[in-house]
Write a protein that holds these residues in place. Structure first.
Motif, PDB file in Angstrom:
ATOM      1  N   GLY A   1       0.816  -1.213   0.000  1.00  0.00           N
ATOM      2  CA  GLY A   1       0.000   0.000   0.000  1.00  0.00           C
ATOM      3  C   GLY A   1       0.848   1.262   0.000  1.00  0.00           C
ATOM      4  O   GLY A   1       0.568   2.224  -0.729  1.00  0.00           O
ATOM      5  N   VAL A   2       1.922   1.250   0.789  1.00  0.00           N
ATOM      6  CA  VAL A   2       2.755   2.458   0.902  1.00  0.00           C
ATOM      7  C   VAL A   2       3.529   2.703  -0.399  1.00  0.00           C
ATOM      8  O   VAL A   2       3.544   3.810  -0.933  1.00  0.00           O
TER       9      VAL A   2
ATOM     10  N   ASP B   1       9.647  -5.287  -6.687  1.00  0.00           N
ATOM     11  CA  ASP B   1       9.045  -6.122  -5.637  1.00  0.00           C
ATOM     12  C   ASP B   1       9.500  -7.564  -5.869  1.00  0.00           C
ATOM     13  O   ASP B   1      10.189  -7.862  -6.847  1.00  0.00           O
TER      14      ASP B   1
ATOM     15  N   VAL C   1      10.015  -0.776   2.144  1.00  0.00           N
ATOM     16  CA  VAL C   1      10.020  -2.090   2.815  1.00  0.00           C
ATOM     17  C   VAL C   1      10.480  -1.912   4.263  1.00  0.00           C
ATOM     18  O   VAL C   1       9.833  -2.380   5.196  1.00  0.00           O
TER      19      VAL C   1
ATOM     20  N   VAL D   1       9.324   1.054   7.615  1.00  0.00           N
ATOM     21  CA  VAL D   1       9.737   1.217   9.018  1.00  0.00           C
ATOM     22  C   VAL D   1      10.551   0.006   9.471  1.00  0.00           C
ATOM     23  O   VAL D   1      10.039  -1.109   9.503  1.00  0.00           O
TER      24      VAL D   1
HETATM   25  N1  APR Z   1      12.444  -6.489  -2.124  1.00  0.00           N
HETATM   26  C1  APR Z   1      11.393  -5.890  -2.716  1.00  0.00           C
HETATM   27  N2  APR Z   1      10.150  -5.892  -2.203  1.00  0.00           N
HETATM   28  C2  APR Z   1       9.971  -6.530  -1.047  1.00  0.00           C
HETATM   29  C3  APR Z   1      11.017  -7.177  -0.349  1.00  0.00           C
HETATM   30  C4  APR Z   1      12.312  -7.149  -0.950  1.00  0.00           C
HETATM   31  N3  APR Z   1      13.360  -7.742  -0.377  1.00  0.00           N
HETATM   32  N4  APR Z   1      10.516  -7.723   0.772  1.00  0.00           N
HETATM   33  C5  APR Z   1       9.186  -7.426   0.791  1.00  0.00           C
HETATM   34  N5  APR Z   1       8.870  -6.723  -0.307  1.00  0.00           N
HETATM   35  C6  APR Z   1       7.561  -6.212  -0.712  1.00  0.00           C
HETATM   36  C7  APR Z   1       6.413  -7.137  -0.412  1.00  0.00           C
HETATM   37  O1  APR Z   1       6.240  -8.113  -1.423  1.00  0.00           O
HETATM   38  C8  APR Z   1       5.236  -6.145  -0.380  1.00  0.00           C
HETATM   39  O2  APR Z   1       4.662  -5.967  -1.659  1.00  0.00           O
HETATM   40  O3  APR Z   1       7.307  -5.048   0.031  1.00  0.00           O
HETATM   41  C9  APR Z   1       5.891  -4.853   0.080  1.00  0.00           C
HETATM   42  C10 APR Z   1       5.509  -4.471   1.501  1.00  0.00           C
HETATM   43  O4  APR Z   1       4.171  -4.165   1.454  1.00  0.00           O
HETATM   44  P1  APR Z   1       3.165  -4.371   2.665  1.00  0.00           P
HETATM   45  O5  APR Z   1       3.625  -5.541   3.466  1.00  0.00           O
HETATM   46  O6  APR Z   1       1.813  -4.332   2.118  1.00  0.00           O
HETATM   47  O7  APR Z   1       3.445  -3.072   3.581  1.00  0.00           O
HETATM   48  P2  APR Z   1       2.959  -1.568   3.418  1.00  0.00           P
HETATM   49  O8  APR Z   1       1.664  -1.365   4.083  1.00  0.00           O
HETATM   50  O9  APR Z   1       3.110  -1.100   2.015  1.00  0.00           O
HETATM   51  O10 APR Z   1       4.080  -0.858   4.320  1.00  0.00           O
HETATM   52  C11 APR Z   1       5.420  -0.868   3.909  1.00  0.00           C
HETATM   53  O11 APR Z   1       5.963   0.857   5.464  1.00  0.00           O
HETATM   54  O12 APR Z   1       4.540   1.656   7.077  1.00  0.00           O
HETATM   55  C12 APR Z   1       5.616   0.837   6.823  1.00  0.00           C
HETATM   56  O13 APR Z   1       5.476  -0.869   8.518  1.00  0.00           O
HETATM   57  C13 APR Z   1       5.283  -0.599   7.153  1.00  0.00           C
HETATM   58  O14 APR Z   1       7.553  -1.197   6.892  1.00  0.00           O
HETATM   59  C14 APR Z   1       6.278  -1.291   6.283  1.00  0.00           C
HETATM   60  C15 APR Z   1       6.311  -0.428   5.032  1.00  0.00           C
END
Ligand code: APR
Ligand code: ZN
Ligand code: ZN
Length: 361
Positions: free
Chosen positions: A190-191, A211, A256, A280
């Protein structure tokens, strides 16, 4: 008269959340009671439940919300009963050193309601991020209410209260993405997707989504990414350089929050480029980089707190852009759910097919 409403609490570390009766005091000076219409489920709510934020159980969860002001306390002039508002966790104080220097989006002394909401037996609740909006009503500081155009549905508007604002703001406020820039976004949840929306709005010429999940990359394209990189398929730094004439992106947004993805962001940017960390990290994470590279590559390494947003400036502006069709905030709502389905939403977060589950009341 204090009111009794239904709300979702996290009773103790890793215990399942449950719906309980919550006692809401009448608003005191500077406070407001808001009737919640919708509230998104954010990772931070899960972190509270897991005890990852602090130990002040029980928590009243929920913080990405929109609703209608029901009543206000003494001295409240910015909002009035009937106003349609998005709740924010940056009620600027106007007095701290950041505010005094004209940088209220960094406000170091934001405030919440002074009175506490409780359970029926008097146990005081800790509202998530000072909001607590998985509830029919909540008590907040009036400055946490930002009035916006009521034409936008609450399940969409409320998302600006946290994750979507964090992502859009990471691009337009912290990263200062400008017309013609090349931008890479690492992590397209989402972020990250909101950062893509922000980069597109700002006129980025190229937006590279990175991703490890191809469903996320497909969604990122719908949100405005021009190119995608699956970082399981090879070195994402090389891939980003190859897509930017061999140089790297002007702005790389790390959504991430891990050392390895931060290092990718650091090396995937052009000389004098900007890295924005909006993901975070957790306390045990460490980063090691050659100091010579930090110097030699120049530019800026920034963190984005809540998208460096100023709610009174950014929420109404983004709501208006959404109404004009220039951004599509509705694309972030994967499903709407009921108050007693939050555990299910937490479980779905890990499956990777949800941007946001939103509780509609
Ligand atoms: N490389 C690329 N993408 C990655 C990796 C990586 N090594 N590891 C995880 N991801 C991707 C996941 O596949 C996912 O699509 O990062 C994305 C994380 O998304 P969400 O889990 O939905 O988190 P989101 O709500 O977007 O928040 C992202 O911001 O607010 C902070 O705590 C939250 O740290 C988190 C970040
Ligand atoms: Zn301040
Ligand atoms: Zn959040």
């Amino acid at each position: 008269m204090p009111q009794h409403v239904q709300g979702v609490i996290a009773p103790g570390r890793n215990e399942p959340v449950r719906v309980e009766t919550i006692v809401i005091p009448d608003p005191g000076p500077g406070e407001a009671v808001v009737r919640i219409q919708a509230c998104g489920v954010c990772h931070t709510d899960l972190h509270y439940k897991q005890g990852g934020i602090n130990d002040d159980f029980p928590f009243l969860l929920g913080h990405e919300a929109a609703g209608t002001v029901e009543s206000v306390g003494e001295g409240v002039t910015d909002v009035a009963p009937g106003d349609y508002v998005i709740l924010n966790w940056r009620a600027v104080c106007g007095q701290c050193r950041a505010c005094r220097r004209g940088r209220p989006w960094y406000c170091f002394d934001t405030h919440n309601a002074k009175q506490r909401m409780t359970l029926l037996d008097g146990t005081e609740l800790s509202p998530a991020l000072g909001i607590g909006a998985f509830a029919e009503k909540t008590l907040v500081a009036a400055g946490q209410c930002t009035k916006v155009d009521p034409a936008v549905a609450p399940e969409i508007a409320g998302l600006l209260g946290c994750g979507v604002m964090a992502g859009i703001g990471a691009a337009i406020n912290t990263g200062n993405v400008s017309r013609g820039d090349t931008v890479a976004v690492i992590g397209c949840g989402g972020v990250g997707d909101a950062a893509i929306v922000g980069a597109r709005l700002a006129g980025a010429a190229k937006i590279i989504a990175v991703d490890i999940d191809e469903r996320k990359l497909a969604k990122a394209k719908e949100m405005g990414a021009t190119d995608t990189v699956d970082s399981r398929a090879g070195d994402p730094v090389e891939a980003i350089r190859a897509l930017t004439g061999g140089f790297g992106a002007d702005v790389v947004i790390e959504a991430v929050g891990r050392p390895e993805t931060y290092r990718q962001a650091f090396y995937a940017r052009d000389l004098a480029g900007t890295v924005v960390l909006v993901g975070v990290p957790t306390p045990e994470m460490k980063l090691e980089l050659p100091l010579l590279d930090v110097f030699g590559r120049g530019g800026a390494l920034k963190s984005s707190w809540y998208g460096d947003c100023l709610p009174s400036r950014d929420f109404p502006m983004l709501i208006d852009l959404h109404r004009q069709g220039r951004i599509d905030l509705g694309a972030f709502v994967t499903e709407t759910i009921a108050l007693d389905e939050i555990e299910k939403a937490f479980a779905r977060m890990h499956e990777g097919d949800v941007l946001r589950s939103v509780v509609v009341l």
